[in-house]
Design a protein around this motif. Structure first.
Motif, PDB file in Angstrom:
ATOM      1  N   ASN A  14     -19.093  -2.395  63.264  1.00  0.00           N
ATOM      2  CA  ASN A  14     -18.899  -3.779  63.712  1.00  0.00           C
ATOM      3  C   ASN A  14     -19.601  -4.765  62.775  1.00  0.00           C
ATOM      4  OD1 ASN A  14     -17.361  -2.993  65.920  1.00  0.00           O
ATOM      5  ND2 ASN A  14     -19.089  -2.971  67.322  1.00  0.00           N
ATOM      6  N   GLU A  17     -17.559  -5.074  59.641  1.00  0.00           N
ATOM      7  CA  GLU A  17     -16.383  -5.922  59.848  1.00  0.00           C
ATOM      8  C   GLU A  17     -16.760  -7.402  59.805  1.00  0.00           C
ATOM      9  OE1 GLU A  17     -14.447  -4.682  63.481  1.00  0.00           O
ATOM     10  OE2 GLU A  17     -14.082  -2.668  62.686  1.00  0.00           O
ATOM     11  N   LEU A  18     -17.882  -7.749  60.415  1.00  0.00           N
ATOM     12  CA  LEU A  18     -18.346  -9.142  60.383  1.00  0.00           C
ATOM     13  C   LEU A  18     -18.702  -9.564  58.957  1.00  0.00           C
ATOM     14  CD1 LEU A  18     -20.576  -9.214  63.595  1.00  0.00           C
ATOM     15  CD2 LEU A  18     -18.381 -10.360  63.253  1.00  0.00           C
ATOM     16  N   LYS A  21     -15.527 -10.281  57.037  1.00  0.00           N
ATOM     17  CA  LYS A  21     -14.965 -11.592  57.386  1.00  0.00           C
ATOM     18  C   LYS A  21     -15.707 -12.710  56.677  1.00  0.00           C
ATOM     19  CE  LYS A  21     -13.176 -10.311  61.928  1.00  0.00           C
ATOM     20  NZ  LYS A  21     -13.337 -10.442  63.377  1.00  0.00           N
ATOM     21  N   GLU A  22     -17.025 -12.610  56.650  1.00  0.00           N
ATOM     22  CA  GLU A  22     -17.831 -13.632  55.983  1.00  0.00           C
ATOM     23  C   GLU A  22     -17.596 -13.613  54.475  1.00  0.00           C
ATOM     24  OE1 GLU A  22     -19.661 -16.204  57.265  1.00  0.00           O
ATOM     25  OE2 GLU A  22     -18.732 -15.506  59.115  1.00  0.00           O
TER      26      GLU A  22
END
Length: 79
Positions: A14, A17-18, A21-22
């Protein structure tokens, strides 16, 4: 794999994944981009994706900035 291990690996996934995205929102010439990319590779490895170990090694070797390279190597050595 026991349940606790899989839960921890899911948390790392998780976080990865964050980070991904950033990174998509961050310009590649941003000084923090390189460290963010390494953090992504590290989190994916800790999430149980063993193929990311060699990706981290190659990524570290590709760095020209010796300070950043040393920081990444320290993170790599801690796994």
């Amino acid at each position: 794999m026991n349940k606790k291990t899989s839960e921890v690996e899911e948390c790392y996934e998780n976080v990865a994944e964050l980070l991904a995205k950033e990174l998509k929102k961050t310009p590649e010439n941003d000084p923090d981009y390189v460290l963010g990319e390494f953090a992504y590779l590290l989190m994916m490895y800790k999430a149980g994706h063993s193929e990311y170990k060699s990706k981290m090694e190659l990524f570290i070797k590709s760095q020209n900035n010796e300070t950043i390279k040393a920081q990444m190597q320290a993170g790599y050595d801690s796994i």
